[in-house]
Design a protein around this motif. Sequence first.
Motif, PDB file in Angstrom:
ATOM      1  N   GLU A 287       0.813  -1.223   0.000  1.00 41.60           N
ATOM      2  CA  GLU A 287       0.000   0.000   0.000  1.00 41.60           C
ATOM      3  C   GLU A 287       0.846   1.273   0.000  1.00 41.60           C
ATOM      4  O   GLU A 287       0.561   2.214  -0.746  1.00 41.60           O
ATOM      5  CB  GLU A 287      -0.923  -0.008   1.218  1.00 41.60           C
ATOM      6  N   LYS A 288       1.904   1.318   0.826  1.00 43.70           N
ATOM      7  CA  LYS A 288       2.701   2.540   0.931  1.00 43.70           C
ATOM      8  C   LYS A 288       3.485   2.795  -0.354  1.00 43.70           C
ATOM      9  O   LYS A 288       3.638   3.947  -0.775  1.00 43.70           O
ATOM     10  CB  LYS A 288       3.642   2.450   2.131  1.00 43.70           C
ATOM     11  N   ILE A 289       3.971   1.736  -0.969  1.00 43.76           N
ATOM     12  CA  ILE A 289       4.679   1.893  -2.247  1.00 43.76           C
ATOM     13  C   ILE A 289       3.708   2.380  -3.315  1.00 43.76           C
ATOM     14  O   ILE A 289       4.001   3.307  -4.076  1.00 43.76           O
ATOM     15  CB  ILE A 289       5.328   0.560  -2.670  1.00 43.76           C
ATOM     16  N   TRP A 290       2.521   1.770  -3.346  1.00 40.86           N
ATOM     17  CA  TRP A 290       1.530   2.145  -4.350  1.00 40.86           C
ATOM     18  C   TRP A 290       1.078   3.585  -4.165  1.00 40.86           C
ATOM     19  O   TRP A 290       0.871   4.319  -5.127  1.00 40.86           O
ATOM     20  CB  TRP A 290       0.345   1.199  -4.279  1.00 40.86           C
ATOM     21  N   SER A 291       0.953   4.023  -2.909  1.00 36.92           N
ATOM     22  CA  SER A 291       0.544   5.401  -2.637  1.00 36.92           C
ATOM     23  C   SER A 291       1.556   6.390  -3.214  1.00 36.92           C
ATOM     24  O   SER A 291       1.175   7.416  -3.790  1.00 36.92           O
ATOM     25  CB  SER A 291       0.400   5.609  -1.123  1.00 36.92           C
ATOM     26  N   ARG A 292       2.842   6.088  -3.083  1.00 35.60           N
ATOM     27  CA  ARG A 292       3.871   6.985  -3.618  1.00 35.60           C
ATOM     28  C   ARG A 292       3.883   6.967  -5.145  1.00 35.60           C
ATOM     29  O   ARG A 292       4.076   8.007  -5.787  1.00 35.60           O
ATOM     30  CB  ARG A 292       5.237   6.596  -3.056  1.00 35.60           C
ATOM     31  N   ILE A 293       3.692   5.785  -5.731  1.00 35.91           N
ATOM     32  CA  ILE A 293       3.629   5.692  -7.191  1.00 35.91           C
ATOM     33  C   ILE A 293       2.417   6.467  -7.711  1.00 35.91           C
ATOM     34  O   ILE A 293       2.493   7.176  -8.725  1.00 35.91           O
ATOM     35  CB  ILE A 293       3.560   4.221  -7.639  1.00 35.91           C
ATOM     36  N   GLU A 294       1.288   6.363  -7.013  1.00 29.27           N
ATOM     37  CA  GLU A 294       0.091   7.126  -7.391  1.00 29.27           C
ATOM     38  C   GLU A 294       0.368   8.622  -7.358  1.00 29.27           C
ATOM     39  O   GLU A 294      -0.084   9.368  -8.233  1.00 29.27           O
ATOM     40  CB  GLU A 294      -1.066   6.792  -6.448  1.00 29.27           C
ATOM     41  N   SER A 295       1.102   9.065  -6.342  1.00 25.96           N
ATOM     42  CA  SER A 295       1.445  10.485  -6.243  1.00 25.96           C
ATOM     43  C   SER A 295       2.302  10.921  -7.430  1.00 25.96           C
ATOM     44  O   SER A 295       2.089  11.993  -8.006  1.00 25.96           O
ATOM     45  CB  SER A 295       2.189  10.759  -4.927  1.00 25.96           C
ATOM     46  N   LEU A 296       3.266  10.094  -7.801  1.00 22.33           N
ATOM     47  CA  LEU A 296       4.104  10.399  -8.955  1.00 22.33           C
ATOM     48  C   LEU A 296       3.288  10.461 -10.246  1.00 22.33           C
ATOM     49  O   LEU A 296       3.464  11.362 -11.074  1.00 22.33           O
ATOM     50  CB  LEU A 296       5.193   9.336  -9.106  1.00 22.33           C
ATOM     51  N   GLU A 297       2.375   9.495 -10.405  1.00 20.18           N
ATOM     52  CA  GLU A 297       1.558   9.460 -11.615  1.00 20.18           C
ATOM     53  C   GLU A 297       0.654  10.687 -11.690  1.00 20.18           C
ATOM     54  O   GLU A 297       0.508  11.308 -12.750  1.00 20.18           O
ATOM     55  CB  GLU A 297       0.715   8.188 -11.652  1.00 20.18           C
ATOM     56  N   ALA A 298       0.034  11.042 -10.543  1.00 21.03           N
ATOM     57  CA  ALA A 298      -0.823  12.230 -10.517  1.00 21.03           C
ATOM     58  C   ALA A 298      -0.023  13.483 -10.845  1.00 21.03           C
ATOM     59  O   ALA A 298      -0.490  14.371 -11.560  1.00 21.03           O
ATOM     60  CB  ALA A 298      -1.486  12.354  -9.146  1.00 21.03           C
TER      61      ALA A 298
END
Length: 652
Positions: A287-298
């Motif tokens: 979850e924490k890795i995905w949250s950071r990747i989501e932030s980068l994508e956004a």
Amino acid sequence: MAIRAVNNCSFFRPSPSLFSTYRRLPSVIRFHPPSSCYGCCHTQTRSIKSLFETVMEELKAKRKRRKKVVVSVNASASSSNAELLNEVLTEEILVNRSLQKGLLLEFKKDSDRILLAVAQRPDGKKNWMVSDQNGVSSSIKPQQVTYIVPGISNFDQANIAGFLQKAQDNMDPSLLEFAWSELLEKNKTVTVEEMAEIIFGSVEPLESYSAHLLLSKDEVYFTVLETKGSRCIYGPRSSEQVEELIHRKAAKEIAVKEFQEFIKLLRSAKSMPSQDKPSKSSWKDEEKIWSRIESLEAYAIDACKSDEQRETAGMILKEMGLAKTTSSAVKLLTDIGYFPVHVNLDLLKMKIPTDHSEKITSAAQSLLSDSSDPDEVNRKNLTNLKVYAIDVDEADELDDALSATKLQDGRINVWIHVADATRYVQPGSIVDREAMRRGTSVFLPTATYPMFPENLAMGAMSLRQGELCNAVTVSVVLHDDGSIAECSVFNSVIKPTYMLTYESASELLHLNLQEEVELRTLYEAAKLRLNWRRQQIKAFLRGEPPPFTPGNLEGIGAGVNEKAREVRKLGNSSLRYWILEYLRKQPEARRYRALVLKFFKGRLAALLLVEVGFQATAWVSVGTQIGDEVVVKVEESHPRDDIIYVKEVARD
């Protein structure tokens, strides 16, 4: 005096300057004794407290003496008065930031960097030129000075690095704990120099700067109560605050560790060969890795939902040594394999889904497994008709087809066959609602994203050549003038004969083959009814009320039209991207024919690159007119930035 905390113990060294009367004390006194020996150490603890009170009284007396000293002294002044004068001058420098050549000072270079430097010379009325620890000279304002190291008058810039290293070697935050405990109990404030005296037993330049570093970087025990120039007065925080801050600090350290592990993961993925990079789905496992990747994508598509997302992406880019820009985020996500090299950013920005959820796919599969047909008994068998399905070359789903015959009286009977989607999907069902949300299928140069799951859209809902297909057929008989003589709508079964592109259909018409007389008849009907069109009304056929009111249809139509406009825009931008990518890959020496479409200003013209059907702008020669053809070359092409530079060249 000096205190160093080790596990549950503290070591105390008396100051030679302030505590000469205590030199007979033991060299090592345990401040926090184990519970087993509390009784034997209690007297020593009280001695430390008494000693601390003496230190604070001496420091307080020094403060009072500083205020009473007269700045001007004569040659016969005693050495003690000279020492006090030096302290007053130091106070003047610290409070008023009065810079002098040779002073060692700390200043804020920018929002992220604080440096040590030596003052060199005035620069204008207020600024000073300084030479920092990196050997760089710069002009600074007095407001940038955060601390002036006392007791130094002519420091050599070459010695800054060594001085700084020694100060950093003294950076033991546990040294502040004892001072905080005693100052809190006595409700006392402290300056940097007083803290240096307490924890190091000296106010020499190195010890003073070490104390400054400890206090300025401290996030737990002390807070700034007052600031005068570069001098700060610190006060101890309450026990409750310290407890909460220690808890926060521990949590922050854990977060920092996790963040560094994430950065390490990014660097590892970035260094891998393309075929070994992690799959896109693997980034979602934690979850924490995905949250950071989501932030980068956004951040990459300029669609951050919160300041937190934006800050997270900025921190990642900074740690990876990249600029805080959308293009940097795109490049990073591409380098780790999350984005494909030619990622369609417009597709992401428009939030067009590229796949269907498992729930929708399962629902579609259930519909396919149901072989019942509620309209089976009412379907007309039209398998005797020659059926033409005509569409663009890249179409993956064919949902309409045409037939035409001539009646004995010469009138044309046109049959419009539409794949019977309601054979599988009923209005209001979960699959229907998903299709309504999407509005339309998306056709791009690289992929097709159907509004229905693929097993429905390209299978059961498509008209397949040579197979029996359920359809809704509109039969129209035209008068000789093209007006409608008869019209009927019914359920049918057809068997598509040909799957043609518009180009192949035109070729067949041009050949005027006797075997394809039906296609010629369709062409004649099209000329009669060029703009004729009619839409699927299944409920009416069953004698039931229509599933939608006129108002419902108007709302649905508006929504679908909006989606269709977005998809057309997406298709155009995708096509433009791939043309720019094609032009980028061409040899530098290649030349293109270009048609002059119009002029903007002076000789700046809009051109059509004939070979690729692409518009660009360039300066053209004097005398060139609209409609003329010129020769150009592509100097630069940047698909990701949608930029192309074209230049006119002489004809060969």
